[in-house]
Design a protein around this motif. Structure first.
Motif, mmCIF file in Angstrom:
data_model
loop_
_atom_site.group_PDB
_atom_site.id
_atom_site.type_symbol
_atom_site.label_atom_id
_atom_site.label_comp_id
_atom_site.label_asym_id
_atom_site.label_seq_id
_atom_site.Cartn_x
_atom_site.Cartn_y
_atom_site.Cartn_z
ATOM 1 N N ASP A 1 7.524 16.941 39.176
ATOM 2 C CA ASP A 1 6.349 16.258 39.724
ATOM 3 C C ASP A 1 5.293 15.949 38.662
ATOM 4 O OD1 ASP A 1 7.200 16.405 42.480
ATOM 5 O OD2 ASP A 1 6.702 18.536 42.424
ATOM 6 N N VAL A 2 5.438 16.476 37.466
ATOM 7 C CA VAL A 2 4.377 16.399 36.468
ATOM 8 C C VAL A 2 3.969 14.960 36.162
ATOM 9 C CG1 VAL A 2 3.860 16.786 34.019
ATOM 10 C CG2 VAL A 2 4.766 18.653 35.418
ATOM 11 N N GLU A 3 4.942 14.081 35.881
ATOM 12 C CA GLU A 3 4.601 12.703 35.521
ATOM 13 C C GLU A 3 3.877 12.001 36.668
ATOM 14 O OE1 GLU A 3 7.570 14.068 35.162
ATOM 15 O OE2 GLU A 3 8.298 13.748 33.116
ATOM 16 N N MET A 4 4.309 12.231 37.900
ATOM 17 C CA MET A 4 3.664 11.609 39.061
ATOM 18 C C MET A 4 2.226 12.087 39.209
ATOM 19 S SD MET A 4 4.881 11.651 43.077
ATOM 20 C CE MET A 4 4.651 13.431 43.329
ATOM 21 N N LEU A 5 2.004 13.376 39.024
ATOM 22 C CA LEU A 5 0.660 13.921 39.165
ATOM 23 C C LEU A 5 -0.255 13.413 38.055
ATOM 24 C CD1 LEU A 5 1.517 17.618 40.129
ATOM 25 C CD2 LEU A 5 0.988 15.712 41.649
ATOM 26 N N THR A 6 0.297 13.202 36.883
ATOM 27 C CA THR A 6 -0.491 12.673 35.772
ATOM 28 C C THR A 6 -0.833 11.209 36.000
ATOM 29 O OG1 THR A 6 0.613 14.211 34.260
ATOM 30 C CG2 THR A 6 -0.515 12.338 33.270
ATOM 31 N N TRP A 7 0.105 10.459 36.585
ATOM 32 C CA TRP A 7 -0.093 9.022 36.797
ATOM 33 C C TRP A 7 -1.110 8.739 37.895
ATOM 34 C CZ3 TRP A 7 0.963 5.952 41.134
ATOM 35 C CH2 TRP A 7 0.892 4.568 40.912
ATOM 36 N N ALA A 8 -1.099 9.522 38.954
ATOM 37 C CA ALA A 8 -1.963 9.251 40.112
ATOM 38 C C ALA A 8 -3.430 9.454 39.764
ATOM 39 C CB ALA A 8 -1.566 10.150 41.277
ATOM 40 N N GLY A 9 -4.301 8.696 40.444
ATOM 41 C CA GLY A 9 -5.737 8.819 40.198
ATOM 42 C C GLY A 9 -6.290 10.177 40.568
ATOM 43 N N ALA A 10 -5.772 10.769 41.631
ATOM 44 C CA ALA A 10 -6.132 12.136 42.022
ATOM 45 C C ALA A 10 -4.847 12.857 42.368
ATOM 46 C CB ALA A 10 -7.080 12.135 43.223
ATOM 47 N N SER B 1 11.842 8.213 36.752
ATOM 48 C CA SER B 1 11.173 9.426 37.215
ATOM 49 C C SER B 1 10.478 9.118 38.525
ATOM 50 C CB SER B 1 10.132 9.897 36.191
ATOM 51 O OG SER B 1 9.051 8.969 36.119
ATOM 52 N N LYS B 2 9.975 10.150 39.168
ATOM 53 C CA LYS B 2 9.172 9.929 40.362
ATOM 54 C C LYS B 2 8.011 8.992 40.048
ATOM 55 C CE LYS B 2 9.968 14.311 42.836
ATOM 56 N NZ LYS B 2 9.309 15.441 43.508
ATOM 57 N N ALA B 3 7.371 9.212 38.906
ATOM 58 C CA ALA B 3 6.193 8.425 38.549
ATOM 59 C C ALA B 3 6.528 6.958 38.330
ATOM 60 C CB ALA B 3 5.546 9.003 37.296
ATOM 61 N N SER B 4 7.589 6.679 37.574
ATOM 62 C CA SER B 4 7.876 5.284 37.238
ATOM 63 C C SER B 4 8.303 4.484 38.459
ATOM 64 C CB SER B 4 8.936 5.201 36.130
ATOM 65 O OG SER B 4 10.177 5.742 36.551
ATOM 66 N N THR B 5 9.063 5.097 39.368
ATOM 67 C CA THR B 5 9.469 4.382 40.574
ATOM 68 C C THR B 5 8.296 4.238 41.539
ATOM 69 O OG1 THR B 5 11.747 5.143 40.325
ATOM 70 C CG2 THR B 5 11.101 4.348 42.498
ATOM 71 N N LEU B 6 7.468 5.258 41.633
ATOM 72 C CA LEU B 6 6.260 5.147 42.454
ATOM 73 C C LEU B 6 5.366 4.032 41.922
ATOM 74 C CD1 LEU B 6 4.414 6.191 44.713
ATOM 75 C CD2 LEU B 6 3.486 7.858 43.068
ATOM 76 N N ALA B 7 5.237 3.934 40.609
ATOM 77 C CA ALA B 7 4.425 2.868 40.020
ATOM 78 C C ALA B 7 4.973 1.496 40.389
ATOM 79 C CB ALA B 7 4.371 3.031 38.505
ATOM 80 N N LEU B 8 6.298 1.337 40.376
ATOM 81 C CA LEU B 8 6.913 0.061 40.767
ATOM 82 C C LEU B 8 6.599 -0.262 42.226
ATOM 83 C CD1 LEU B 8 10.459 0.337 39.125
ATOM 84 C CD2 LEU B 8 8.583 -1.157 38.412
ATOM 85 N N CYS B 9 6.749 0.723 43.101
ATOM 86 C CA CYS B 9 6.493 0.503 44.529
ATOM 87 C C CYS B 9 5.025 0.174 44.776
ATOM 88 C CB CYS B 9 6.890 1.745 45.332
ATOM 89 S SG CYS B 9 8.668 2.059 45.382
ATOM 90 N N ILE C 1 19.162 15.089 35.926
ATOM 91 C CA ILE C 1 19.178 14.131 34.817
ATOM 92 C C ILE C 1 19.294 12.718 35.365
ATOM 93 C CG2 ILE C 1 20.365 13.458 32.702
ATOM 94 C CD1 ILE C 1 21.486 16.458 32.758
ATOM 95 N N SER C 2 18.301 11.884 35.045
ATOM 96 C CA SER C 2 18.235 10.509 35.526
ATOM 97 C C SER C 2 18.326 9.550 34.342
ATOM 98 C CB SER C 2 16.912 10.277 36.274
ATOM 99 O OG SER C 2 16.741 11.204 37.322
ATOM 100 N N ALA D 1 11.057 6.204 51.365
ATOM 101 C CA ALA D 1 11.001 7.426 50.570
ATOM 102 C C ALA D 1 11.597 7.146 49.200
ATOM 103 C CB ALA D 1 11.769 8.555 51.251
ATOM 104 N N ILE D 2 11.062 7.812 48.199
ATOM 105 C CA ILE D 2 11.619 7.761 46.845
ATOM 106 C C ILE D 2 12.449 9.022 46.677
ATOM 107 C CG2 ILE D 2 11.079 7.795 44.385
ATOM 108 C CD1 ILE D 2 8.501 6.241 45.071
ATOM 109 N N CYS D 3 13.743 8.854 46.482
ATOM 110 C CA CYS D 3 14.676 9.979 46.427
ATOM 111 C C CYS D 3 15.279 10.117 45.032
ATOM 112 C CB CYS D 3 15.789 9.791 47.445
ATOM 113 S SG CYS D 3 15.229 9.748 49.157
ATOM 114 N N GLY D 4 15.946 11.258 44.809
ATOM 115 C CA GLY D 4 16.653 11.466 43.551
ATOM 116 C C GLY D 4 15.770 11.382 42.335
ATOM 117 N N ASN D 5 14.518 11.876 42.450
ATOM 118 C CA ASN D 5 13.566 11.828 41.323
ATOM 119 C C ASN D 5 13.320 10.415 40.818
ATOM 120 O OD1 ASN D 5 13.090 14.626 41.226
ATOM 121 N ND2 ASN D 5 14.921 14.966 39.970
ATOM 122 N N GLY D 6 13.309 9.460 41.739
ATOM 123 C CA GLY D 6 13.013 8.087 41.359
ATOM 124 C C GLY D 6 14.222 7.190 41.252
ATOM 125 N N ALA D 7 15.417 7.728 41.426
ATOM 126 C CA ALA D 7 16.631 6.923 41.272
ATOM 127 C C ALA D 7 16.856 5.964 42.428
ATOM 128 C CB ALA D 7 17.848 7.830 41.112
#
Length: 307
Positions: free
Chosen positions: A245-254, A217-225, A211-212, A81-87
């Protein structure tokens, strides 16, 4: 169609990943979880079916690792799981209370103190909490918004001191609360005051900011994983409901905004599903699994519930 002010049917032309989905990234509160913080049987079954079909499921949340008991029994495989908004990336396989930090993207002590000083100046009356890997510490005026006893109570500057008893525990995020400002107004002022020194977002209905570290962010850590697994954004389907969630939703293909989502989330997502209390994530996941299995129905879905 709406019921009690919430969307209750899927869009006529929901988005599909540019390539077959290999990973589902879902927020928890207000998204996967119902308002009572439970997981429906349908949602549990849909997640299990996804993993069985070879689609990884990542829980991506602002929650700290110690609050992941709500899903730790439903990890079905990888258990990450990615916790703490990507932290932090956390292995949940040990069960409640036995999580293991796999990756930590900390907020430095220096940046933390800079943020506290900037917000005290820009928004007098702000109170702070410090979320470390070992627990939460907060100021006396910070409200106990959750049933989560503080490990210590002191001014933020003391909580962040180099000689603190817990200085060896990385800071995952700061929380800033204001008793009078509207949530989105507080977010705008804080982002202006802090600039690029840290990432500021919110997921609470109250004026509580998260504040991270800069770029975390969720998006940047998800991208790393995903990069570690050879998965591209066009193979990811994401779900969310709040500004964090905005950055993650923008990054994902759908991506899907929940029927109960914040307006910024609706604008960012490529599609929309029904509300969290109506199994909005499960409806889409069932369809993704059916597509992966060549159109065969997923147990638990019915014609009027899944497109």
């Amino acid at each position: 169609m709406r019921k009690n002010g919430r969307v209750t049917s899927e869009p006529a032309n929901p988005p599909a990943p540019a390539r077959p989905a290999r990973l589902i990234a879902t927020d928890l509160d207000g998204t996967l979880l119902r308002d009572d913080k439970s997981l429906s049987e349908r949602t549990v079954a849909a997640l299990a079916a996804a993993e069985t079909a070879g689609i990884e499921v990542f829980f991506v949340t602002g929650r700290p690792a110690r609050w992941m008991h709500v899903v730790s029994d439903h990890v079905h495989g990888h258990g990450l799981a990615i916790c703490g908004n990507g932290a932090a990336v956390v292995d949940l396989q040990g069960g409640p209370g036995n999580h293991r930090f796999v990756k930590i993207r900390a907020l430095s002590r220096e940046a933390s103190l800079t943020v506290v000083d900037a917000l005290r100046t820009a928004v007098p009356g702000t109170s702070f909490a410090v979320e470390r890997t070992g627990g939460i510490h907060h100021e006396l005026t910070y409200p106990p918004l959750h049933l989560d006893p503080a490990a210590s109570i002191a001014p933020a500057e003391k909580l962040l001191a180099a000689d603190s008893d817990v200085a060896d525990q990385p800071v995952l995020k700061l929380l800033a609360y204001h008793p009078e400002l509207a949530p989105d107004a507080f977010l705008r002022v804080a982002r202006e005051a802090i600039g690029d020194r840290a990432d500021v977002t919110r997921s609470s209905p109250t004026a509580l900011l998260e504040i991270s570290g800069a770029g975390v962010s969720k998006a940047s850590t998800l991208a790393l994983c995903c990069a570690e697994r050879g998965i591209g954004p066009d193979e990811v389907v994401a779900f969310g409901d709040m500004p964090n969630d905005v950055e993650m939703l923008t990054w994902a293909g759908a991506s899907y905004a929940m029927g109960n989502a914040h307006p910024d989330v609706i604008a960012a997502a490529s599609g929309r599903t029904v509300a969290n209390n109506d199994d909005g994530v499960a409806i889409v996941v069932e369809r993704l699994v059916a597509e992966r299995l060549g159109g065969r129905a997923v147990q638990g879905s019915t014609p009027d519930e899944s497109a």
